[in-house]
Design an enzyme around this catalytic site. Sequence first.
Site, PDB file in Angstrom:
ATOM      1  N   ASP A 118       0.828  -1.214   0.000  1.00  0.00           N
ATOM      2  CA  ASP A 118       0.000   0.000   0.000  1.00  0.00           C
ATOM      3  C   ASP A 118       0.858   1.259   0.000  1.00  0.00           C
ATOM      4  OD1 ASP A 118      -2.341  -1.359  -0.045  1.00  0.00           O
ATOM      5  OD2 ASP A 118      -2.764  -1.154   2.103  1.00  0.00           O
TER       6      ASP A 118
ATOM      7  N   GLU B 226     -16.993   1.404  10.571  1.00  0.00           N
ATOM      8  CA  GLU B 226     -17.236  -0.049  10.576  1.00  0.00           C
ATOM      9  C   GLU B 226     -15.912  -0.763  10.381  1.00  0.00           C
ATOM     10  OE1 GLU B 226     -19.237  -0.113   6.907  1.00  0.00           O
ATOM     11  OE2 GLU B 226     -21.008   0.913   7.647  1.00  0.00           O
TER      12      GLU B 226
ATOM     13  N   LYS C 135     -13.126  -2.975   8.541  1.00  0.00           N
ATOM     14  CA  LYS C 135     -12.818  -3.272   7.143  1.00  0.00           C
ATOM     15  C   LYS C 135     -12.561  -4.771   7.094  1.00  0.00           C
ATOM     16  CE  LYS C 135     -10.047  -1.754   3.239  1.00  0.00           C
ATOM     17  NZ  LYS C 135      -9.938  -3.088   2.669  1.00  0.00           N
TER      18      LYS C 135
ATOM     19  N   LYS D  73      -6.122   1.926   7.859  1.00  0.00           N
ATOM     20  CA  LYS D  73      -5.459   0.613   7.867  1.00  0.00           C
ATOM     21  C   LYS D  73      -4.699   0.412   9.179  1.00  0.00           C
ATOM     22  CE  LYS D  73      -5.293  -1.824   4.556  1.00  0.00           C
ATOM     23  NZ  LYS D  73      -4.851  -1.942   3.219  1.00  0.00           N
TER      24      LYS D  73
HETATM   25  S1  IVH Z   1     -17.215   0.489   1.649  1.00  0.00           S
HETATM   26  C1  IVH Z   1     -17.963   2.726  -1.964  1.00  0.00           C
HETATM   27  N1  IVH Z   1     -17.111  -0.795   3.891  1.00  0.00           N
HETATM   28  O1  IVH Z   1     -12.685  -2.940   1.194  1.00  0.00           O
HETATM   29  C2  IVH Z   1     -17.462   2.228  -0.671  1.00  0.00           C
HETATM   30  N2  IVH Z   1     -15.764  -1.579   2.093  1.00  0.00           N
HETATM   31  O2  IVH Z   1     -10.550  -1.431  -0.367  1.00  0.00           O
HETATM   32  C3  IVH Z   1     -16.493   1.160  -0.834  1.00  0.00           C
HETATM   33  N3  IVH Z   1     -14.467  -3.586   2.619  1.00  0.00           N
HETATM   34  O3  IVH Z   1     -13.696  -3.538  -2.064  1.00  0.00           O
HETATM   35  C4  IVH Z   1     -16.573   0.070   0.102  1.00  0.00           C
HETATM   36  N4  IVH Z   1     -15.174  -3.808   4.692  1.00  0.00           N
HETATM   37  O4  IVH Z   1     -14.504  -5.189  -0.318  1.00  0.00           O
HETATM   38  C5  IVH Z   1     -16.652  -0.728   2.641  1.00  0.00           C
HETATM   39  N5  IVH Z   1     -17.135  -1.849   5.974  1.00  0.00           N
HETATM   40  C6  IVH Z   1     -16.688  -1.783   4.703  1.00  0.00           C
HETATM   41  C7  IVH Z   1     -15.769  -2.720   4.176  1.00  0.00           C
HETATM   42  C8  IVH Z   1     -15.324  -2.576   2.860  1.00  0.00           C
HETATM   43  C9  IVH Z   1     -14.400  -4.316   3.731  1.00  0.00           C
HETATM   44  C10 IVH Z   1     -13.695  -3.880   1.393  1.00  0.00           C
HETATM   45  C11 IVH Z   1     -14.519  -3.891   0.152  1.00  0.00           C
HETATM   46  C12 IVH Z   1     -13.805  -2.985  -0.836  1.00  0.00           C
HETATM   47  C13 IVH Z   1     -12.468  -2.821  -0.187  1.00  0.00           C
HETATM   48  C14 IVH Z   1     -11.914  -1.457  -0.504  1.00  0.00           C
END
Ligand code: IVH
Length: 710
Positions: free
Chosen positions: A60, A139, A141, A348
């Site tokens: 990253d 939330e 990730k 992160k």
């Molecule tokens: S929001 C338009 N919320 O992270 C908003 N993503 O690097 C985009 N991910 O592809 C996503 N937990 O698969 C969102 N609470 C969360 C998430 C989340 C995991 C993943 C998702 C996305 C990636 C982005």
Amino acid sequence: MYTPTEERTLFEDTKRMLNTEVSDLADPAEAIESLRALIIYHEWKYYVRNNPVLSDFEYDQLYKMLEGLEQMHPDLVAPDSPTQRVSSDLTEDFRSVEHLSPMLSLANSYNAEDLKDFDKSVRKLLGIEPGIPIAYTVEPKFDGGSIALVYDGDQLVRGATRGDGRLGDDMTPNARTIRSIPLKAGFSAHDISRIELRGEAIIRKDNFGKINEIRGKEGLPLFANPRNAATGGLRMKDPGDTAKRGIEAFIYQISYVEGRMGNDTSRYFDTQWDGMEFLQGLGFKVPGEERKQCKDIQEVIDFCAAWEERRDSYPYEIDGMVVKVDRLSYQQEIGSTSHHPRWAIAYKFKAKQATSRLIKVEYQVGKIGSITPVAKLEPVQLAGVTVSSVSLHNEDFITSKDLRINDYVIVERAGDVIPYIVKALEDLRTGDEVPIEFPRYCPINETAQIPLVRVPSEAAWRCPNCTCGAQDLQRIIFHVSKSAMNIDGFGKSIVERFSDEGWIRSMADIYRLDYEKVAQLEGFGVKSATKLKSSIDKAKKNPIHRLLHSLSIHHLGQRASKILAEHIDHVLDLRHWTIEQLTAIKDIGPVLAENVVNYFADERNIAMLEDMEALGVNMRQTSEDKPLEVVEDAPFAGKTILFTGTLHKLKRKEAQELAEKQGARNISAVSSNLNILVVGEKAGSKLKKAEALGTVEIMTEDQFLEKVQA
Ligand code: IVH
């Protein structure tokens, strides 16, 4: 594709790049060029070879550097730059379907400063004054595979992977096997005729362990992590195989709606929070206590920090938190780039893994002569601390991982766990690596040529005949420590200093220190010397179970020392005990019995103990050593007990001793054997587990005190 030498060069260039500040890069065109080459290499290692040599965090960082440089020099952006694609997982086995709105990525942040900058940019885009706070929903990730679900009317009609962000793979039959995805949900009653939801397919850590265990037994290759097991599970040709993985799906976004009020999500829900509450009400799995509506960015920062601490005890892998502007009308106003929404950012967590180089192995000797190999590494940042040395435990650990000097290695530090080497990066070997040869003679004093011995049932090699004093020093350090004689203010560094001065060669020497000399030692003075004297005088009166434990007799732990102390009037009585007599005591096994007999058969040990007694160290059984007379009706007679969370009135140790005095036995984990759980503040997973068991009596610190004082 790459020769080993090329791989090695790329890897070393990467390390150099990661240690360079963007401001130090003289020629941006050249830097962009080399960053692209590095990123392409690491993407190949990750996606094609499934064998990354870089942590996600480091990758990253590289990506961010390139992105930053390209933003500063838009004329240098090229269509084949790694930043110009949304990575794709499309395959030919599945039908492609178009998402109802593009599935974007997220921008990353790594610390409180980054989050504050994010808040500033949001504020600027919305034209909101600095004094007025902006609310966010935060939330986890989730670290799994993203999915998009479409409901027509109330029916689940489609499940797709992310694909390239515009087109995804249709895996509806597989999605239908995931139990946490409702096949039918009451959208129409809320005037919604069509909706697209985004979420993450994920596998619980404990379930992941079981999956790998079964695969191991069946001779199948193991998954590197729960994410691979989940994304692989989504893509099974036979939905029956998907079902067997036990995949779960957390929903975190409403990405599209159609209904009576049109297409504008903000007409149906005011905030991200409300959207999630709505879905929860319809039976979807959405983040619960791990989701928070924060009134301002400071609350966001605190919540992220709290979860960074807790991540290891959370049942799912998470690699950060996602911060979203809560108000949907704000989200729309702010908009997105082609890569990520401007209203959201991922925070992160600090990497748990990093790569470093194994420079050499040093050996340490323990108090019973065990030789521990310690790897010296090129210093590397890991979860916020610099690591330059990790234990290799024993010879078997080295051989099983085939570690060699000069190897690049992956080091991991999860939570409070001490750092350890996960594996060597074999792809980066050049032939200059030297196998680690575990010594056959004591490495502490090589000239003495003392052969090491290995007890067949143990992994450690030991030096049985110490001539160099190294083991004595370790024993003295242990003797003064908290769990042994508990000599306040007397730690490892003081023992080492006094030893360097030639004042202590054996435990007995501690009790004949010349405090006038101590007072003259640099950094001491009369006050410290007097304090030390009173700590040592206090320790002289210790109950004998402490003394027994402090002698470093192999296997004579705290509990066994207490049991033994119950049975003897004077420590030196043990000279006359036989193995048979000792093993007749409940809980004393033959190995320990033999160790005790051998210790007291050695004249040097007896001389030392006599010396100690002459210097005033107590050798007689005290009332504290006597068997606990547990009254029949003692409040906790025969019960097991465990303390969790922060206690306010008692120290943990005091509480445990109190409980023991009242007949309880302290145990360390929640299981069906546990009778009582005392919960302090911020009790976490143990409390949950105990509640789930339903058989554990749960009480607060006050209730506990009431019982013991009754
Ligand atoms: S929001 C338009 N919320 O992270 C908003 N993503 O690097 C985009 N991910 O592809 C996503 N937990 O698969 C969102 N609470 C969360 C998430 C989340 C995991 C993943 C998702 C996305 C990636 C982005």
